[in-house]
Motif scaffolding. Structure first.
Motif, PDB file in Angstrom:
ATOM      1  N   LEU A 115       0.853  -1.187   0.000  1.00  0.00           N
ATOM      2  CA  LEU A 115       0.000   0.000   0.000  1.00  0.00           C
ATOM      3  C   LEU A 115       0.889   1.237   0.000  1.00  0.00           C
ATOM      4  O   LEU A 115       1.625   1.485   0.955  1.00  0.00           O
ATOM      5  CB  LEU A 115      -0.918  -0.001   1.223  1.00  0.00           C
ATOM      6  N   GLU A 116       0.810   1.998  -1.076  1.00  0.00           N
ATOM      7  CA  GLU A 116       1.715   3.131  -1.294  1.00  0.00           C
ATOM      8  C   GLU A 116       0.917   4.416  -1.480  1.00  0.00           C
ATOM      9  O   GLU A 116       0.243   4.597  -2.495  1.00  0.00           O
ATOM     10  CB  GLU A 116       2.581   2.868  -2.529  1.00  0.00           C
ATOM     11  N   HIS A 117       0.984   5.306  -0.512  1.00  0.00           N
ATOM     12  CA  HIS A 117       0.394   6.639  -0.631  1.00  0.00           C
ATOM     13  C   HIS A 117       1.520   7.601  -0.969  1.00  0.00           C
ATOM     14  O   HIS A 117       2.484   7.735  -0.227  1.00  0.00           O
ATOM     15  CB  HIS A 117      -0.277   7.040   0.684  1.00  0.00           C
ATOM     16  N   GLY A 118       1.405   8.281  -2.108  1.00  0.00           N
ATOM     17  CA  GLY A 118       2.498   9.122  -2.566  1.00  0.00           C
ATOM     18  C   GLY A 118       2.761  10.339  -1.712  1.00  0.00           C
ATOM     19  O   GLY A 118       3.877  10.851  -1.704  1.00  0.00           O
ATOM     20  N   GLY A 119       1.736  10.854  -0.999  1.00  0.00           N
ATOM     21  CA  GLY A 119       1.955  12.113  -0.288  1.00  0.00           C
ATOM     22  C   GLY A 119       2.309  13.206  -1.276  1.00  0.00           C
ATOM     23  O   GLY A 119       1.620  13.408  -2.282  1.00  0.00           O
ATOM     24  N   ARG A 120       3.412  13.896  -1.030  1.00  0.00           N
ATOM     25  CA  ARG A 120       3.813  14.976  -1.949  1.00  0.00           C
ATOM     26  C   ARG A 120       4.303  14.447  -3.291  1.00  0.00           C
ATOM     27  O   ARG A 120       4.464  15.220  -4.241  1.00  0.00           O
ATOM     28  CB  ARG A 120       4.895  15.841  -1.296  1.00  0.00           C
ATOM     29  N   VAL A 121       4.564  13.138  -3.359  1.00  0.00           N
ATOM     30  CA  VAL A 121       4.973  12.518  -4.626  1.00  0.00           C
ATOM     31  C   VAL A 121       3.709  12.201  -5.414  1.00  0.00           C
ATOM     32  O   VAL A 121       3.200  11.078  -5.428  1.00  0.00           O
ATOM     33  CB  VAL A 121       5.818  11.255  -4.384  1.00  0.00           C
ATOM     34  N   GLY A 122       3.176  13.198  -6.025  1.00  0.00           N
ATOM     35  CA  GLY A 122       1.942  13.079  -6.789  1.00  0.00           C
ATOM     36  C   GLY A 122       1.696  14.384  -7.529  1.00  0.00           C
ATOM     37  O   GLY A 122       2.362  15.395  -7.270  1.00  0.00           O
ATOM     38  N   HIS A 123       0.739  14.374  -8.461  1.00  0.00           N
ATOM     39  CA  HIS A 123       0.495  15.573  -9.266  1.00  0.00           C
ATOM     40  C   HIS A 123      -0.984  15.625  -9.650  1.00  0.00           C
ATOM     41  O   HIS A 123      -1.577  14.585  -9.969  1.00  0.00           O
ATOM     42  CB  HIS A 123       1.356  15.544 -10.528  1.00  0.00           C
ATOM     43  N   PRO A 124      -1.588  16.808  -9.633  1.00  0.00           N
ATOM     44  CA  PRO A 124      -2.999  16.917 -10.026  1.00  0.00           C
ATOM     45  C   PRO A 124      -3.277  16.396 -11.423  1.00  0.00           C
ATOM     46  O   PRO A 124      -4.373  15.882 -11.690  1.00  0.00           O
ATOM     47  CB  PRO A 124      -3.270  18.424  -9.923  1.00  0.00           C
ATOM     48  N   ASP A 125      -2.307  16.500 -12.335  1.00  0.00           N
ATOM     49  CA  ASP A 125      -2.520  15.992 -13.688  1.00  0.00           C
ATOM     50  C   ASP A 125      -2.655  14.470 -13.704  1.00  0.00           C
ATOM     51  O   ASP A 125      -3.222  13.905 -14.645  1.00  0.00           O
ATOM     52  CB  ASP A 125      -1.357  16.394 -14.596  1.00  0.00           C
ATOM     53  N   THR A 126      -2.137  13.814 -12.685  1.00  0.00           N
ATOM     54  CA  THR A 126      -2.193  12.358 -12.603  1.00  0.00           C
ATOM     55  C   THR A 126      -3.396  11.886 -11.806  1.00  0.00           C
ATOM     56  O   THR A 126      -4.157  11.025 -12.250  1.00  0.00           O
ATOM     57  CB  THR A 126      -0.907  11.809 -11.961  1.00  0.00           C
ATOM     58  N   SER A 127      -3.566  12.462 -10.618  1.00  0.00           N
ATOM     59  CA  SER A 127      -4.604  11.972  -9.701  1.00  0.00           C
ATOM     60  C   SER A 127      -5.894  12.769  -9.739  1.00  0.00           C
ATOM     61  O   SER A 127      -6.928  12.298  -9.265  1.00  0.00           O
ATOM     62  CB  SER A 127      -4.057  11.998  -8.273  1.00  0.00           C
ATOM     63  N   GLN A 142      11.078  16.720 -10.879  1.00  0.00           N
ATOM     64  CA  GLN A 142       9.944  16.616 -11.785  1.00  0.00           C
ATOM     65  C   GLN A 142       9.314  15.236 -11.647  1.00  0.00           C
ATOM     66  O   GLN A 142       9.956  14.283 -11.205  1.00  0.00           O
ATOM     67  CB  GLN A 142      10.397  16.847 -13.229  1.00  0.00           C
ATOM     68  N   LEU A 143       8.048  15.143 -12.026  1.00  0.00           N
ATOM     69  CA  LEU A 143       7.305  13.899 -11.945  1.00  0.00           C
ATOM     70  C   LEU A 143       6.726  13.539 -13.310  1.00  0.00           C
ATOM     71  O   LEU A 143       6.320  14.423 -14.074  1.00  0.00           O
ATOM     72  CB  LEU A 143       6.145  14.028 -10.951  1.00  0.00           C
ATOM     73  N   HIS A 144       6.661  12.242 -13.598  1.00  0.00           N
ATOM     74  CA  HIS A 144       5.939  11.779 -14.772  1.00  0.00           C
ATOM     75  C   HIS A 144       4.443  11.978 -14.538  1.00  0.00           C
ATOM     76  O   HIS A 144       3.915  11.647 -13.480  1.00  0.00           O
ATOM     77  CB  HIS A 144       6.234  10.311 -15.026  1.00  0.00           C
ATOM     78  N   THR A 145       3.768  12.512 -15.525  1.00  0.00           N
ATOM     79  CA  THR A 145       2.313  12.670 -15.524  1.00  0.00           C
ATOM     80  C   THR A 145       1.802  12.147 -16.866  1.00  0.00           C
ATOM     81  O   THR A 145       2.593  11.877 -17.778  1.00  0.00           O
ATOM     82  CB  THR A 145       1.894  14.143 -15.353  1.00  0.00           C
ATOM     83  N   PRO A 146       0.488  12.014 -17.031  1.00  0.00           N
ATOM     84  CA  PRO A 146      -0.021  11.578 -18.340  1.00  0.00           C
ATOM     85  C   PRO A 146       0.392  12.504 -19.479  1.00  0.00           C
ATOM     86  O   PRO A 146       0.442  12.080 -20.637  1.00  0.00           O
ATOM     87  CB  PRO A 146      -1.535  11.581 -18.140  1.00  0.00           C
ATOM     88  N   GLY A 147       0.706  13.767 -19.172  1.00  0.00           N
ATOM     89  CA  GLY A 147       1.122  14.718 -20.197  1.00  0.00           C
ATOM     90  C   GLY A 147       2.621  14.900 -20.299  1.00  0.00           C
ATOM     91  O   GLY A 147       3.085  15.804 -20.994  1.00  0.00           O
ATOM     92  N   GLY A 148       3.392  14.055 -19.616  1.00  0.00           N
ATOM     93  CA  GLY A 148       4.843  14.174 -19.646  1.00  0.00           C
ATOM     94  C   GLY A 148       5.399  14.644 -18.319  1.00  0.00           C
ATOM     95  O   GLY A 148       4.693  14.726 -17.303  1.00  0.00           O
ATOM     96  N   LEU A 149       6.687  14.970 -18.310  1.00  0.00           N
ATOM     97  CA  LEU A 149       7.325  15.428 -17.085  1.00  0.00           C
ATOM     98  C   LEU A 149       6.813  16.813 -16.705  1.00  0.00           C
ATOM     99  O   LEU A 149       6.694  17.703 -17.550  1.00  0.00           O
ATOM    100  CB  LEU A 149       8.841  15.475 -17.261  1.00  0.00           C
TER     101      LEU A 149
END
Length: 393
Positions: A115-127, A142-149
């Motif tokens: 069970l992995e909760h990202g906390g700050r490791v997350g992005h509105p474009d993803t979640s 930077q983070l990977h998102t559906p639209g890229g980094l």
């Protein structure tokens, strides 16, 4: 493999059976949780993932990849979740496939779900949500998102109500995992994800009951483990930690103080295992952890290229067992070798990992098409025969 290439198996404790709570494991090798981004955009595991895990069913225990306990907890695109009915059904297909074993005749590994909760490791474009964290400290990457980094988003500092709701999310996710056929769950308190963010001084600037001194900073992780154990039973709950790790921009500040306090508090709950990821710097602390932890200890070490190339980490694993570990988890070897356990058993050469297919891609290439020893050809839908089926998984 030709007759001249065959080598005799060696005697090793890695291949001895072991007990884990009420489970009987056919060997002491654990497939570590490995994010591969092969779920659907909705977090639902599909047939691709069922095949992947079934191919690797000869492991003594499989800890399935980091899985979001809630929508806001999603760290990356195409990682699985365990908070919707479709996700539960998708994971059920995976656990059924592993239970059947790689050849469909039974004997597959026990499975826990991380069970992995990202906390700050997350992005509105993803979640679709602003990430939650102990404090407003942005991930410096930077983070990977559906639209890229994308540059990481500033998280929202969790209120006391947010904390209670998140603990409840973990509790519900554990129940969902058991419903999906898992033998148990692993709380991911390592690698800079949410519980680790509460532990670390660099990301926890709070001045309330969850911040400040060590006994407050360990509180969230302890509350999550206690809640999950209360929901599904302590024999179905493990926890993973990574003392001294700096992944995902984490800065603990007082590693030598955090973990003795955390282990003492967790020992009172008595989860079924403690899973420790060691960096080279923290490896000498293994004996401290072994002495402090009364139950099953799973050891894992970040392997150097030389260690992996030499024998896939077998010598590192055997050293851990000799020094008191109960089980040893390995990751990279399982990525490219559906029959990793058998290859280690007979000291066979390992497939090379095709790094371009590790993460943030889709499809079977570099995921389910690695060859096995018996034919030298990629398995069509599964790999080699799995181990003996644990009684309670």
């Amino acid at each position: 493999m030709t007759h001249s290439q065959q080598v005799l198996p060696t005697v090793s404790r890695l291949f001895e059976p072991a007990a884990l709570g009420g489970l009987e494991l056919p060997n002491r090798l654990v497939m570590a949780p490995l994010t591969r981004n092969r779920a659907g955009a909705d977090g639902v595991p599909g047939q691709l993932m069922a095949v992947h895990y079934a191919q690797r069913a000869s492991a003594g225990l499989i800890i399935a990849e980091g899985t979001a306990p809630s929508a806001v907890g999603q760290a990356y695109p195409n990682i699985p979740g365990i908070h919707t009915a479709d996700q539960i059904a998708g994971w059920r297909r995976v656990t059924d496939a592993v239970r059947a074993g790689a050849d469909g005749t039974g004997g597959g590994a026990a499975m826990f779900l991380q069970l992995e909760h990202g906390g700050r490791v997350g992005h509105p474009d993803t979640s679709g949500h602003v990430p939650l964290a102990p404090s407003v400290v942005r991930l410096p990457e930077q983070l990977h998102t559906p639209g890229g980094l994308r540059d990481a988003a500033a998280p929202r500092a969790m209120t006391a109500e947010d904390i209670r709701a998140t603990v409840a999310d973990f509790r519900a996710a554990a129940r969902n995992a058991v419903e999906a056929g898992f033998a148990g769950v692993e709380v991911h308190a390592a690698n800079g994800f949410l519980p680790h963010q509460f532990l670390a001084k660099g990301t926890n600037l709070r001045t309330d009951a969850w911040g400040g001194p060590v006994e407050n900073r360990i509180r969230f992780a302890v509350e999550v483990v206690r809640a999950v154990a209360g929901a599904v039973g302590r024999d179905r709950v493990g926890i993973r930690i990574s003392p001294g790790a700096t992944v995902n921009g984490i800065e603990e500040g007082d590693t030598e103080e955090i973990y003795p306090a955390l282990l003492a508090a967790l020992a009172e709950i008595d989860p079924v295992y403690l899973h420790v990821l060691y960096t080279d710097q923290e490896r000498p602390r293994f004996q401290e952890h072994r002495k402090a932890w009364p139950g099953t200890l799973i050891a894992n070490q970040l392997l150097s290229r030389e260690q992996f190339t030499a024998d896939g980490g077998k010598s590192v694993a055997e050293r851990f067992l000799a020094e008191g570990a109960d089980l040893v988890s390995l990751g990279r070897g399982f990525l490219a070798n559906p029959d990793f356990v058998e290859r280690l058993r007979v000291n066979a050469p390992l497939n090379e990992i095709r790094s371009e297919f590790l993460m943030h891609v889709q499809g079977a290439q570099g995921y389910n098409d690695y060859p096995v020893l018996t034919t030298g050809a990629a398995p069509a839908s599964a790999g080699p025969r799995g181990g003996r089926r644990p009684a309670a998984a």
